[in-house]
Each structure stands twice: as structure tokens, then as C-alpha cells.
Write an enzyme that holds these catalytic residues in place. Structure first.
Site, PDB file in Angstrom:
ATOM      1  N   GLY A  84     -12.835  -3.925  -0.322  1.00 22.93           N
ATOM      2  CA  GLY A  84     -14.235  -3.504  -0.194  1.00 22.93           C
ATOM      3  C   GLY A  84     -14.617  -2.443  -1.212  1.00 22.93           C
ATOM      4  O   GLY A  84     -15.726  -2.461  -1.759  1.00 22.93           O
ATOM      5  N   ARG A  90       0.829  -1.218   0.000  1.00 25.94           N
ATOM      6  CA  ARG A  90       0.000   0.000   0.000  1.00 25.94           C
ATOM      7  C   ARG A  90       0.861   1.265   0.000  1.00 25.94           C
ATOM      8  O   ARG A  90       0.501   2.265  -0.626  1.00 25.94           O
ATOM      9  CB  ARG A  90      -0.919   0.002   1.213  1.00 25.94           C
ATOM     10  CG  ARG A  90      -2.032  -0.995   1.036  1.00 25.94           C
ATOM     11  CD  ARG A  90      -2.951  -0.990   2.215  1.00 25.94           C
ATOM     12  NE  ARG A  90      -4.099  -1.831   1.931  1.00 25.94           N
ATOM     13  CZ  ARG A  90      -4.797  -2.470   2.864  1.00 25.94           C
ATOM     14  NH1 ARG A  90      -4.482  -2.362   4.122  1.00 25.94           N
ATOM     15  NH2 ARG A  90      -5.824  -3.208   2.520  1.00 25.94           N
ATOM     16  N   GLY A 101      -9.076  -9.230  -1.458  1.00 25.80           N
ATOM     17  CA  GLY A 101      -7.913  -9.659  -0.680  1.00 25.80           C
ATOM     18  C   GLY A 101      -7.442 -11.074  -0.990  1.00 25.80           C
ATOM     19  O   GLY A 101      -6.264 -11.307  -1.258  1.00 25.80           O
ATOM     20  N   LYS A 126     -19.037 -17.847   0.224  1.00 22.54           N
ATOM     21  CA  LYS A 126     -20.491 -17.787   0.347  1.00 22.54           C
ATOM     22  C   LYS A 126     -21.135 -17.002  -0.783  1.00 22.54           C
ATOM     23  O   LYS A 126     -20.561 -16.023  -1.264  1.00 22.54           O
ATOM     24  CB  LYS A 126     -20.858 -17.079   1.651  1.00 22.54           C
ATOM     25  CG  LYS A 126     -20.455 -17.844   2.880  1.00 22.54           C
ATOM     26  CD  LYS A 126     -20.765 -17.011   4.087  1.00 22.54           C
ATOM     27  CE  LYS A 126     -20.434 -17.738   5.368  1.00 22.54           C
ATOM     28  NZ  LYS A 126     -20.560 -16.843   6.510  1.00 22.54           N
TER      29      LYS A 126
HETATM   30  P1  AMP Z   1     -14.752 -14.817   0.592  1.00 23.80           P
HETATM   31  O1  AMP Z   1     -14.272 -14.180   1.857  1.00 23.80           O
HETATM   32  O2  AMP Z   1     -16.222 -15.130   0.591  1.00 23.80           O
HETATM   33  O3  AMP Z   1     -14.292 -14.114  -0.667  1.00 23.80           O
HETATM   34  O4  AMP Z   1     -14.086 -16.255   0.550  1.00 23.80           O
HETATM   35  C1  AMP Z   1     -12.718 -16.488   0.502  1.00 23.80           C
HETATM   36  C2  AMP Z   1     -12.464 -17.799   1.181  1.00 23.80           C
HETATM   37  O5  AMP Z   1     -13.241 -18.791   0.564  1.00 23.80           O
HETATM   38  C3  AMP Z   1     -11.037 -18.294   1.108  1.00 23.80           C
HETATM   39  O6  AMP Z   1     -10.468 -18.179   2.379  1.00 23.80           O
HETATM   40  C4  AMP Z   1     -11.186 -19.753   0.688  1.00 23.80           C
HETATM   41  O7  AMP Z   1     -10.446 -20.630   1.501  1.00 23.80           O
HETATM   42  C5  AMP Z   1     -12.672 -20.005   0.891  1.00 23.80           C
HETATM   43  N1  AMP Z   1     -13.178 -21.089   0.044  1.00 23.80           N
HETATM   44  C6  AMP Z   1     -13.050 -21.253  -1.278  1.00 23.80           C
HETATM   45  N2  AMP Z   1     -13.596 -22.399  -1.679  1.00 23.80           N
HETATM   46  C7  AMP Z   1     -14.098 -23.007  -0.586  1.00 23.80           C
HETATM   47  C8  AMP Z   1     -14.766 -24.239  -0.348  1.00 23.80           C
HETATM   48  N3  AMP Z   1     -15.039 -25.060  -1.346  1.00 23.80           N
HETATM   49  N4  AMP Z   1     -15.126 -24.527   0.924  1.00 23.80           N
HETATM   50  C9  AMP Z   1     -14.846 -23.696   1.932  1.00 23.80           C
HETATM   51  N5  AMP Z   1     -14.211 -22.506   1.773  1.00 23.80           N
HETATM   52  C10 AMP Z   1     -13.841 -22.169   0.524  1.00 23.80           C
END
Ligand code: AMP
Length: 418
Positions: free
Chosen positions: A397, A35, A374, A218
Site C-alpha cells: 500500500g 520483513r 504483494g 480491476k
Molecule cells: P489486484 O489485487 O487488483 O492487484 O489484482 C491481483 C489479482 O488479479 C491476482 O490475484 C490475479 O489473479 C488477478 N487477475 C489478473 N488477471 C486476471 C484476469 N484476467 N481475470 C481475473 N483476475 C485476474
């Protein structure tokens, strides 16, 4: 609108909002200075013009004033090194008048962490028994926030915003301060200009086909982005943990995979909407499934919609890697946010790596590729791909809100758009 390139800051006092919210170890050493390096072109331009440079930033989420753990004093020696000049420090961002008045042409002064004051964010500190009490405290803080902002604005003749990472916040230093400067005396820094140009390439000036890859854990946290992308893209790859919410919604069994049962209807709606809009929705047909959430777990490949009990999908399988890569290579505009699997564990990186390889190849063939968020940036860095894609955004964000189609307060404050 003024621009940084067309302004000569010689002899002028210039206050610049940067994002120096860098990670520190327990001894206060900077563990990643990306940064700081990001803001250097702007800082160097003003310094080399002979401007009197006043730098302001936040760091972390301090709960009191002062809060030494979050002091920006810790970054001063490294900034001196990066800029090749002595950097002064004001240990209270509201009491720097004498130091500012003493600045000579080309001098550099860093103000202490803006968030030592609750006025910066406008969010009152402390515990509130009721929402009404909190709202009243917020209202009472408003005039103080205005006075706090005026103190900062009074330091300088020009305001430059180069903090894309906080552009989605309507804080004193990121947005409100801009009202104290007319249009010829406020502008974006070089980093902000680059970030805005990158967002425009995927939101406005789109070359088709446009392929968006949304991954991560998610679907619920990405609803607004997905909704907005459905109005823009030709192909939408939905991957990572959200795969299993879609599989279950379609009647599949997902074992122990991460699955949001409250969002099955939403998954159905997204599938329908994609069809209506002529967007090709691409999901992982096979998965690498594991018998525990661990790098050492046993693994096998199964269809994503038929995962046995006791197993969970932690990455996309080989058929999906191939299919996703083929889609990505069709793209002339590519946006990637969110990994395809639990890339933090070495045995589940293959999917994300395959996506990265395909993005790199498409870029080589002339596509514009924007990587953001990130985890995705960490992925691209881990694979050594950062300089093989068109642009890696510094704003987590802020980038996501821009892709949701929102106008960012930090941008609107300079351009005057609603
Ligand atoms: P997010 O914060 O929603 O962008 O998610 C990022 C996180 O999703 C990372 O830390 C990954 O480890 C996790 N991730 C990706 N694929 C999977 C999966 N199949 N099951 C659980 N976590 C996951």
C-alpha cells in the site's frame, strides 16, 4: 537531516519502528521472514554501535489487549537467531520503563504489539450506531493517542523509522512520534532509505523511455495511480483483468471476463487522456480464454475484444506477450505493479512470466526496474527473478500511494515536508 550512517548510537537509547507484521501459521511459526530480514541492517548497525535498542512494530489487526494470536513474543526467538544475540521482550508496550532503564549498551528489547492499543492507529474500537458517534469517539481518543505516543518517545533519545510498509499511515509509532524528536535525533533506517530512493527513481529522477506496467484485477482500484502515471510515463501497459473493461468500453464483447461495467466511461477517459498526453497506451490484443475459472478449464486463444459467451480471459495471449516484451525492452525506467493474468494458477502464468523475462532482460541492458505490490512480488519470487531486477519493494500500500504521487506521512514526519 540526520542519517543512520552518520550517527554513532553508542550508549544511546534508540527506538526503532520496524514492520514485523510477518505471516504466521496456526502454531505461531513464521512462514515468511522477509520483513524481518529487511530491517536487519538497521537493527544490526545500532546493536553493533553499542546502542540500547528498543524495537516496536504492529502485527495483524488485534481486536483486544492482549490478543495472544498477535503477540510479537512469537517472533523473538527468530529475531535472536537472525541478530545473533539475546533479545528481551516487554509484554506491554506502555509499561516497559523499568526494562528500558535496565538496558545495557548493545542490549535489544522488543515491545509487545503496538496495536493492542487503539491509540496506535487512532481508530476507536467497537460498534458505533452513527457516524457522529464514531467521530466523537475518535476525537476523544486524540489526547490518549498523544499520551500513548509520548510514553513511547520517552523511552529513547533517538527515533528511527524503518517501516516502509506502514509509511502511508499516520499512526502513533509511524509518524506522530517523530514530533517528539528534533531533526538531529530522528532519521530513516536503511530499508526506508532504499525504498525512498527507489520511488524517487520512478517519480522524479526518470531516465527515458519510462515504461509502466499496471496489471491486476480491476481498473477501479488503480485509477489514481494510472492518472498520476499518465503525467510521467512514455508507455503505459494496462493488463490483467482490467483489459476487459477497456475492451468492452471500445465496443468489444468479453464473455464472462472480469469487467467493471460502472467504469466504462473511465476507461474511455483514460484512453483519451493518454492520447492527449502523448503516452502510448498498450493493451492486450489477444487473450488466453477459459471455459471456467479453474486451472483445469479448457482454453483457447481469442482476440481480447471478441471473447465468446461462456468464456473468460484469464491471461494475455502470445501476440500480446510479444508486443509487451518489445515495449518493455525499450524502457530505461520500468515500473511493474500487478500480474498479467491469474498467475496463481499454473496454466495462466505465461503472460506474467513473459513480462518478468522482458523486465529482467531490460535490466540486464541497463534499465532501472522497480517491482511492487504483494501479487507482483509473489510473481517475481515464483519465477526466481527477484535478484535479477533492480529493486523489489517491501511496501504494498505504501508504494502504491507513493506512485499515486502522495506524500507519505511516515516520510514527511522525518523530512518535515508538507
Ligand atoms: P489486484 O489485487 O487488483 O492487484 O489484482 C491481483 C489479482 O488479479 C491476482 O490475484 C490475479 O489473479 C488477478 N487477475 C489478473 N488477471 C486476471 C484476469 N484476467 N481475470 C481475473 N483476475 C485476474
Amino acid at each position: 537531516m540526520a542519517t543512520i550512517d552518520s550517527t554513532n548510537f553508542n550508549g544511546k537509547k534508540v527506538i526503532v519502528r520496524v514492520d514485523f507484521n510477518v505471516p504466521l501459521d496456526d502454531n505461531g511459526n513464521i512462514t515468511d521472514d522477509t520483513r524481518m530480514r529487511g530491517a536487519l541492517p538497521t537493527l544490526n548497525k545500532i546493536h553493533e554501535d553499542g546502542g540500547k535498542l528498543i524495537i516496536m512494530s504492529h502485527m495483524g489487526r488485534p481486536k483486544k489487549n492482549p490478543d495472544p494470536k498477535f503477540s510479537l513474543k512469537q517472533i523473538v526467538p527468530h529475531l535472536s537467531e537472525l541478530m545473533g544475540t539475546e533479545v528481551q521482550f516487554a509484554d506491554d508496550c506502555q509499561k516497559a520503563q523499568a526494562q528500558v532503564a535496565a538496558l545495557k549498551d548493545g542490549d535489544v528489547l522488543v515491545l509487545e504489539n503496538l496495536r493492542f492499543y487503539e491509540e496506535e492507529t487512532g481508530k476507536p474500537r467497537g460498534e458505533f450506531a452513527t457516524d457522529e458517534e464514531k467521530a466523537a469517539a475518535k476525537k476523544a481518543l486524540k489526547p490518549k493517542q498523544q499520551a500513548f505516543t509520548k510514553t513511547l518517545a520517552d523511552y529513547a533519545e533517538y527515533y528511527v523509522n524503518d517501516a516502509f510498509g506502514t509509511a502511508h499511515r499516520k499512526h502513533a509509532s509511524t509518524a506522530i512520534i517523530a514530533d517528539f524528536f528534533d531533526k538531529d535525533h530522528k532519521m530513516f533506517g536503511y530499508l526506508m532509505e532504499k525504498e525512498i530512493a527507489a520511488v524517487n527513481k520512478v517519480m522524479k529522477d526518470i531516465k527515458r523511455p519510462f515504461v509502466a506496467i499496471m496489471g491486476g484485477s480491476k481498473v477501479s482500484t488503480k485509477i489514481e495511480i494510472i492518472e498520476n502515471l499518465l503525467t510521467k510515463v512514455d508507455y503505459l501497459i494496462l493488463t490483467g483483468g482490467m483489459t476487459y473493461t477497456f475492451m468492452k468500453a471500445a465496443g468489444g464483447t468479453v464473455g464472462n471476463s472480469i469487467c467493471e461495467n460502472d467504469f466504462l466511461d473511465l476507461a474511455d477517459r483514460i484512453v483519451k487522456e493518454a492520447k492527449e498526453k502523448g503516452v502510448e497506451l498498450v493493451l492486450a490484443e489477444d487473450s488466453v480464454v477459459a471455459d471456467a475459472f479453474s486451472n483445469d478449464a479448457h482454453t483457447q486463444i481469442t482476440p481480447s475484444k471478441a471473447i465468446p459467451d461462456g468464456w473468460e480471459g484469464l491471461d494475455i495471449g502470445p501476440k500480446s506477450r510479444e508486443k509487451f516484451a518489445a515495449v518493455i525492452k525499450k524502457g530505461k525506467t520500468i515500473l511493474w505493479n500487478g500480474p498479467a493474468g491469474v498467475f496463481e494458477m499454473d496454466n495462466f502464468t505465461a503472460g506474467s512470466r513473459a513480462l518478468g523475462d522482458a523486465v529482467v532482460e531490460a535490466t540486464k541492458n541497463g534499465a532501472y526496474s522497480l517491482i511492487g505490490g504483494g501479487d507482483t512480488v509473489a510473481c517475481v519470487n515464483k519465477f526466481g527473478m527477484a535478484d535479477k531486477v533492480s529493486y523489489v519493494s517491501t511496501g504494498g500500500g505504501a508504494l502504491l500511494e507513493a506512485i499515486e504521487g502522495k506524500t507519505l506521512p511516515g516520510i514527511a514526519a522525518i523530512t518535515g515536508e508538507e
